[in-house]
Each structure stands twice: as structure tokens, then as C-alpha cells.
Design a protein around this motif. Sequence first.
Motif, mmCIF file in Angstrom:
data_model
loop_
_atom_site.group_PDB
_atom_site.id
_atom_site.type_symbol
_atom_site.label_atom_id
_atom_site.label_comp_id
_atom_site.label_asym_id
_atom_site.label_seq_id
_atom_site.Cartn_x
_atom_site.Cartn_y
_atom_site.Cartn_z
ATOM 1 N N TRP A 52 17.164 18.436 2.816
ATOM 2 C CA TRP A 52 15.716 18.434 2.649
ATOM 3 C C TRP A 52 15.178 17.005 2.597
ATOM 4 N N ALA A 53 15.896 16.121 1.916
ATOM 5 C CA ALA A 53 15.447 14.734 1.808
ATOM 6 C C ALA A 53 15.402 14.069 3.176
ATOM 7 N N GLY A 65 17.673 18.965 -18.848
ATOM 8 C CA GLY A 65 17.113 20.268 -18.519
ATOM 9 C C GLY A 65 15.601 20.235 -18.393
ATOM 10 N N PHE A 66 14.935 19.536 -19.321
ATOM 11 C CA PHE A 66 13.475 19.411 -19.248
ATOM 12 C C PHE A 66 13.058 18.580 -18.042
ATOM 13 N N SER A 67 13.806 17.527 -17.756
ATOM 14 C CA SER A 67 13.454 16.649 -16.643
ATOM 15 C C SER A 67 13.540 17.376 -15.312
ATOM 16 N N GLY A 68 14.586 18.189 -15.125
ATOM 17 C CA GLY A 68 14.718 18.916 -13.872
ATOM 18 C C GLY A 68 13.606 19.923 -13.662
ATOM 19 N N THR A 69 13.068 20.462 -14.751
ATOM 20 C CA THR A 69 12.012 21.463 -14.637
ATOM 21 C C THR A 69 10.648 20.827 -14.420
ATOM 22 N N TRP A 70 10.350 19.761 -15.156
ATOM 23 C CA TRP A 70 8.998 19.206 -15.144
ATOM 24 C C TRP A 70 8.951 17.713 -14.818
ATOM 25 N N LEU A 111 7.300 15.644 -11.375
ATOM 26 C CA LEU A 111 6.057 14.939 -11.664
ATOM 27 C C LEU A 111 6.171 13.461 -11.321
ATOM 28 N N LEU A 112 7.310 12.851 -11.630
ATOM 29 C CA LEU A 112 7.497 11.432 -11.325
ATOM 30 C C LEU A 112 7.480 11.186 -9.816
ATOM 31 N N THR A 113 8.096 12.072 -9.051
ATOM 32 C CA THR A 113 8.074 11.898 -7.600
ATOM 33 C C THR A 113 6.658 12.059 -7.048
ATOM 34 N N SER A 114 5.851 12.912 -7.676
ATOM 35 C CA SER A 114 4.459 13.066 -7.241
ATOM 36 C C SER A 114 3.676 11.784 -7.457
ATOM 37 N N THR A 136 16.087 15.148 -6.700
ATOM 38 C CA THR A 136 14.991 14.198 -6.921
ATOM 39 C C THR A 136 14.622 13.501 -5.617
ATOM 40 N N LEU A 137 15.616 13.132 -4.816
ATOM 41 C CA LEU A 137 15.353 12.523 -3.511
ATOM 42 C C LEU A 137 14.632 13.512 -2.593
ATOM 43 N N ALA A 138 14.998 14.790 -2.683
ATOM 44 C CA ALA A 138 14.344 15.795 -1.842
ATOM 45 C C ALA A 138 12.853 15.885 -2.156
#
Length: 452
Positions: free
Chosen positions: A266-267, A83-88, A92-95, A188-190
Motif C-alpha cells: 500500500w505504501a 495499542g492506542f497509537s495504532g488505533t488513533w 492522526l500523525l500521518t494526517s 504507518t508508512l502506508a
Amino acid sequence: MTATVAAGPATAAAPRVSVARGYRFELVKLVSQWRIRLLVLACWIAPALFVAAVSQQSSLPVDTLFGRWMHATGWAGSLVVLGFSGTWALPLLTSVVAGDVFASEDRLGTWRHLLVAVRSPRRIFAAKALASLTVILLLVAGLACSGAAGGVVTVGNHPLVGLDGHLLSPGDAAVQVLLAWVCVLAPTLAFAAIGLLGSVALGRSPMGLLLPMLVALTMQLAQMLPLPVAMRLALPSYAFMAWNGLFTGPAQLGPLFIGIVVSLLWAVTATTLAYFLFLRRDFTDLAHDGSGRRAITVGALPLAGLLVLTAVAVAPATSATGSGIEQDKVQRSVATAFAHLYRLQTEQLNRPDVTEAQLKASAACTKGSVRVAAEGPGNDWRCVVSWHLPDVEATGSAIYQLDVTADGRFMADGDGPKEVNGYFLVRTPTGDGPNPLWQFDGNVELLSTSKG
């Protein structure tokens, strides 16, 4: 002239660099960066330490989905991390990874050297995209494995209570947790593709690096608004929450499937746009700093059009109208969860077993005053649950105050009677234990057509 003639055959004889060789080169470049190494280390260690530390505390993050069960089973900790990973964490990792994979060449001024070595912009794009994807998958795998290992080692491999109150065996819980992590790969891919697009379109500008995180934050704010359910499902960020449907019985797969398809669209679209911009770039301009006008016309406008098209397609395909949160759905979800959890409390107290069919649990829910339609999100829902016990004429009843969020998740807070849900502990033959009927989480099915 002699030097030119001598260099010509040597250059012509040089073999073309394959995508596989370029991929290995780009992967080594990424992994050699200190910030990428720190991210890998953090993703494979921090979740386990967090879950282990929180599971040993007396107070739990009950406002987080599955947080109230971190004392009961190790699988709850992995879902809290999810849940935390999907929100933040994942945006951030993809950025950091995808949002900088092309811009780093602009900052270092190494495009000419790379083009001379590879001699194919297409191969360069493919190698960089695949290398960033590999690193992102490694980071996601670390978050999933570390959170699950920390919870199972600290708390144990015990059954998990689902979002409708039914009990999942340790094996089923492990499978569902794994599926939930696999499902968030699509959004995450998107966002990784949006990072590639920003890195190509904006060059060395910091906005390219921040683009996935800014887009994710904007979509999260939009998800908090009372948007129509069709528009909510058309955002790729919804797939970060749609895994909740895996933990109901039957599973609510409709929103999850739509979220995955939208995220993959989107990806593909963002990656194609990044590829289009990259092939048309002028690499002779060493001062290239991106084109704001081109980023809007070739990047932002097509994605905005995709958002509109998916929203228009989702509405008639699913018959989704309004917020998707209706009185009948809330009543059905609350009654189902209460019946499952009542059986769990019965087992705790060593009372005679009773089935959901025998209980015949039902709920009557209202929202605000009688003048307000009982629909939509809000913290002013009130439900009265009624049930019957075999060979008992009197009808049992319990009151709950509900806080229903825009994505369909709700938390039910018991408001009496005290013997049923008015206290957070129940006295069991082995000592005091947590009362499963005091507070519980649930999920309202936004789409009536979704089936498990």
C-alpha cells in the motif's frame, strides 16, 4: 532585451538544487511549524506521563491489551501506548504531517517560487516525501521511547506475562517490545503514503488533510465486523494489531508477516500514484484546488483494486477460510494460557512446582447454544478447563467466560471455583497478590499455517 540577455547566462549558470539540499529545506520548513513542534513535544513526553500516572492507580485499564500487567512490569505500559497509537495516534500523525506537506504550498501560493528555485518537480516530490517521513519516524520513536521509559522508571524492569501466559524475562520483553514498535512502522508508512496522495490529489481541500484518518477509521470499523480472515489480512490496518503474535510462544508470525507485506505494498502503490499525479499537475493554475474525478480514478480505484488482489492472494496462500476463529484453536489457546498461568499461581503460593506436561491441561469450549456452531467472534464463548496434578487422582476443573474479538484476541473471565479463579486476589506468604487465573488475555491464531 538587455535585461533578458544579461539574465540568461546567470540563470544557466545557476547550479541545480540537489535532493539532499531540498530535503534539508523541507525538513526545516516542517519543524518550524508550531503544530509539528507541539506534536514532537507531546510524543516524547505525554506517553511517559500517562504510563507513570496509570501505573500508580489502583484500577488499571484491564480492557486494554497488557493493561492488567501495568502494576507488574514497566514494559506493559509501552504496549498499552502502542495499542492506542495504532488505533488513533499514528493515523492522526500521518494526517497532520504527510497530509499537509503538499497542500500547504497551495494555501500559501508558493509553488512558482519553489519551482523556480529547485527547477525539478521530481526533486521537490522526493524532498517533501523524505522530510515528512523523517518527522513521522521522529514522532514514532518518541512514542516508543517515552512509553517504555515511563513504565520502566515507575514500575521497574520486571518480567512480562505473554498472551499465552508464558513469562518473558526483562531482556526478552525489551526485545519484543522494540520489535512490536518496529513492525507498526509498515502500516504507518502506508497511511503516510495515503496522506501524500491526498495532499497531492485534493490540493488545499481539507479532505486531503483528513484522508489518512478517515481511511484508518473506516478500516478499524471493518476490522470490527465478522469479515473473512483473508479480507481482514488484506487491510493495512491489520498490521497495527498483528504484533500481538510476538508475545505468544511460539510466535504467531504468519499474520504479522502478511500484514507488513500488505502495508508496504500500500505504501509503494500510494506513493507511486501521488508521484504520478504530482508530475502531471498544472502549476500555472494558481486556483488549483484538486480534482475530485482524478482523485477517484487515479487514487481510490487503484487502491481498491490492490485490496481485492491482496485478499484473493492471501486466501489460497494461507488456506484461510471464514473468520479463522474455530473451536479447536480457541480450546488450544485457552488450555495453553491456563497451564502457564497455573504455574505462575503455584509459584505465588509457594506450592510444589509442576510443569505444563504434568498438568496436561485441556479445554472444552462451546459458543452460545448447542445448535450454534462453535466458531467466530462473540462474547458467548464458555470454556471448561481441566488439568491433573502429580500424585492426585481427582481432576481439577475451572470455568471461564470468553469474549473473543474478530481479530482473534480474547479475554477469559474466571467463573469458579473460587479457590482457582473466582477472586481477583490470592493470599500469598507475603500478603495478598493479583490472581493470574482470575482474568487473562489470549490470542487465537487465525492462520493454521503460521509458525514461530
